[in-house]
Design an enzyme around this catalytic site. Structure first.
Site, PDB file in Angstrom:
ATOM      1  CB  CYS A 381      -1.014  -0.052   1.129  1.00  0.00           C
ATOM      2  SG  CYS A 381      -2.483   0.908   0.704  1.00  0.00           S
ATOM      3  CG  HIS A 508      -3.578  -3.646   3.005  1.00  0.00           C
ATOM      4  ND1 HIS A 508      -2.624  -3.170   3.873  1.00  0.00           N
ATOM      5  CD2 HIS A 508      -4.233  -2.563   2.525  1.00  0.00           C
ATOM      6  CE1 HIS A 508      -2.695  -1.843   3.912  1.00  0.00           C
ATOM      7  NE2 HIS A 508      -3.659  -1.456   3.107  1.00  0.00           N
ATOM      8  CD  GLU A 510      -1.224  -6.274   4.961  1.00  0.00           C
ATOM      9  OE1 GLU A 510      -1.009  -6.547   3.767  1.00  0.00           O
ATOM     10  OE2 GLU A 510      -1.378  -5.101   5.382  1.00  0.00           O
TER      11      GLU A 510
HETATM   12  N1  GLN Z   1      -1.981   6.669   2.657  1.00  0.00           N
HETATM   13  C1  GLN Z   1      -2.077   5.883   1.472  1.00  0.00           C
HETATM   14  C2  GLN Z   1      -3.426   6.039   0.793  1.00  0.00           C
HETATM   15  O1  GLN Z   1      -4.373   6.428   1.402  1.00  0.00           O
HETATM   16  C3  GLN Z   1      -1.770   4.414   1.740  1.00  0.00           C
HETATM   17  C4  GLN Z   1      -2.719   3.760   2.700  1.00  0.00           C
HETATM   18  C5  GLN Z   1      -2.200   2.463   3.263  1.00  0.00           C
HETATM   19  O2  GLN Z   1      -1.010   2.220   3.283  1.00  0.00           O
HETATM   20  N2  GLN Z   1      -3.096   1.621   3.746  1.00  0.00           N
HETATM   21  O3  GLN Z   1      -3.550   5.751  -0.372  1.00  0.00           O
END
Ligand code: GLN
Length: 536
Positions: A381, A508, A510
């Site tokens: 992310c 994600h 995970e």
């Molecule tokens: N801050 C970033 C976004 O909103 C990544 C979010 C995250 O890592 N879950 O796109």
């Protein structure tokens, strides 16, 4: 079989591992062939933990259907392999919100809205909600917090009422702590007695007690607790500290937690549940002695903030016959003159998710180091977004490249706010959340890693995205966009084919690695870290 309800409360102290006990009991009942679901009721007022800082409550877990939830749901899924839903995570805030919305609609016209019966009725409705949508043999409900918290009261009252209404179809388990006083050389049961008395005062008699302890409890001590708390002695179970949370189900089984629960609810409990593949996992885990050092590059100096990532790495380590040691590397402390020293002892790094600008320059330096030193790197992310920014700055030559989350004015906003996010003003629950489809390019590394699947589903939690305006430039300079959402065309995965393992995912992975089904990307990442470490 009628649905049975098991309530798990905690006393004496927080952090005793109620989530692990709930997940373990779920696992044991599942292994006996019962259809189960596990849900968490949290007494705090936030509608969900999505707006909470990880320092407050650890990682925010996300269900496939897009609910931001407590990290305990991650344990439930990792232990049982059963996906939870938005109805498996409820807070006081959610309860009040629905009651207040109904009040505004006029559903209670003329009535005074009160904690009892309106709030407690809504809690009871939510506890039973999952079983109105599909049949479950068991609904396990974990109540967050500790007995005595002001916020817990309505939940305990709701459980008391439900217990009365459900009779033998309900059961209360209470988890407490038995401290060891080193100076006296004794284990102390008084806090447990007090906690159970407090519950009894609220009209709840627990049938089963699970005592968390750092030392083995003698039979006399268990008998004493049983005697003081109106509980059968065989229903006083000890949960001693174990080398890993994954040992807990087998430990609970040895002490008969599942058999006792079944008996108390008048269900025939024959033999022992077959934990089969779970034991194979444990055995493999215990046999793996070689160590693999993985750096977690993030800004939260707190284990729980990256819970699912740490567990996913551990699962993949076990199935590759290695013990993964994760080392937190605070991205705020990473500078150009120490990045090599901090990262070089690692076999690979994970660049962690996150929000806001704190520590991101360190993540960019880590990405650069891994890219230029052939070190396996997994960007998740925000981590993926940092890989993309690093590439723009140091390969495409845009020194001012950034994410518009950090720098709204940069002309090289290689990470930009998603179109549908632009008009959103409320922060809570409005990100791109939950599972979305992603099509993999067949000539990519990830396609191989996913075992030749071309369409995958992965969970998301973000507002910003790879800016497709720059896609061609990335492709020709050697960073490939190899996972694309088939409908929105959002870039979900980038990789460097020229590098041993340099992959960033906007999603994600995970959140969906489980004990019996380790995630393919983590498996592949660990495999390459091992290869790199043994070649070096
Ligand atoms: N801050 C970033 C976004 O909103 C990544 C979010 C995250 O890592 N879950 O796109």
């Amino acid at each position: 079989m009628e649905t049975k309800y098991i309530f798990i409360t905690g006393g004496v102290a927080s952090s005793l591992g109620k989530g692990i006990i709930s997940a373990s009991l779920g696992k044991l009942l599942q292994a006996r062939g019962f259809k189960i679901t596990i849900q968490k009721f949290d007494p705090y007022i936030n509608i969900d933990p999505g707006t909470l800082n990880p320092y407050e409550h650890g990682e925010c877990y996300v269900t496939a259907d897009g609910q931001e939830t407590d990290l305990d749901l991650g344990h439930y899924e990792r232990f049982t392999g059963i996906q939870t839903t938005r109805d498996n995570s409820v807070t006081t805030g959610r309860i009040y919100l629905s009651v207040i919305e109904r009040e505004r609609r006029g559903d209670y016209l003329g009535k005074t809205i009160q904690v009892v019966p309106h709030i407690t009725d809504e809690i009871k409705r939510r506890i039973r909600l999952n079983a109105t949508k599909e049949h479950f043999d068991f609904v396990i409900t974990e109540i967050g917090g500790t007995i005595g918290d002001i916020e817990s009261q309505p939940f305990l009252e709701a459980i008391r009422q439900l217990r009365w209404e459900l009779g033998h179809n309900a059961l209360n388990i209470h988890l407490t702590y038995v401290p060891y006083l080193a100076a006296a050389g004794e284990l102390k049961t008084k806090p447990t007695q007090t906690s159970v008395k407090q519950l009894q005062g609220l009209g709840i008699q627990p049938e089963v007690l699970v005592l968390r302890t750092e030392h083995t409890l003698s039979d006399e001590l268990r008998a004493k607790v049983a005697h003081f708390c109106n509980v059968d002695v065989n229903a006083v179970i000890q949960s001693q500290d174990l080398p890993s949370i994954y040992e807990v189900p087998a430990n609970m089984q040895r002490q008969g937690l599942d058999t006792i629960c079944l008996k108390k609810m008048d269900i025939e409990a024959e033999g022992v549940a077959d934990l089969g593949a779970w034991h194979d996992f444990l055995e493999r885990r215990n046999k793996a002695t070689k160590v693999l050092n993985i750096g977690l590059v993030g800004k939260y100096d707190l284990q729980d903030a990256y819970k699912s990532i740490i567990e996913s790495l551990a699962h993949a380590g076990t199935y590759n016959d290695y013990k993964v040691h994760t080392h937190f590397i605070n991205s705020e402390h990473i500078k150009a003159n120490n990045v090599g020293e901090l990262l070089s002892p690692m076999a690979g790094i994970v660049i962690c998710p996150g929000f806001g600008s704190r520590g991101i320059e360190g993540k960019i330096l880590a990405a650069q180091y891994a890219r230029t030193h052939n070190m396996p790197a997994f960007g998740i992310c925000l981590g993926m977004q940092m890989m993309v920014i690093e590439f723009a700055r140091n390969v495409l030559g845009y020194s001012d490249a950034n994410s518009s989350e950090i720098d709204v004015k940069t002309p090289h906003n290689v990470i930009d706010i998603m179109e549908e996010q632009k008009s959103i003003t409320q922060k809570g629950g409005t990100m791109r959340l939950g599972a979305y489809a992603c099509r993999l390019r067949e000539d990519s590394h990830v396609f191989q890693a996913y075992g030749g699947k071309s369409l995958i589903m992965e969970r998301h939690r973000h507002r910003y995205e790879f800016n497709n305006r720059f896609r061609d430039e990335y492709e020709s300079a050697g960073m490939h966009c190899v996972g694309i959402n088939p409908t929105s065309k959002l870039v979900e995965i980038v990789e460097l084919p020229s590098h041993p393992w340099y992959i960033g995912t906007q999603f994600h992975p995970e959140y969906s690695s489980t004990v019996l089904q380790p995630h393919p990307l983590f498996m592949d990442f660990i495999k390459h870290c091992i290869n790199g470490a043994t070649e070096a």
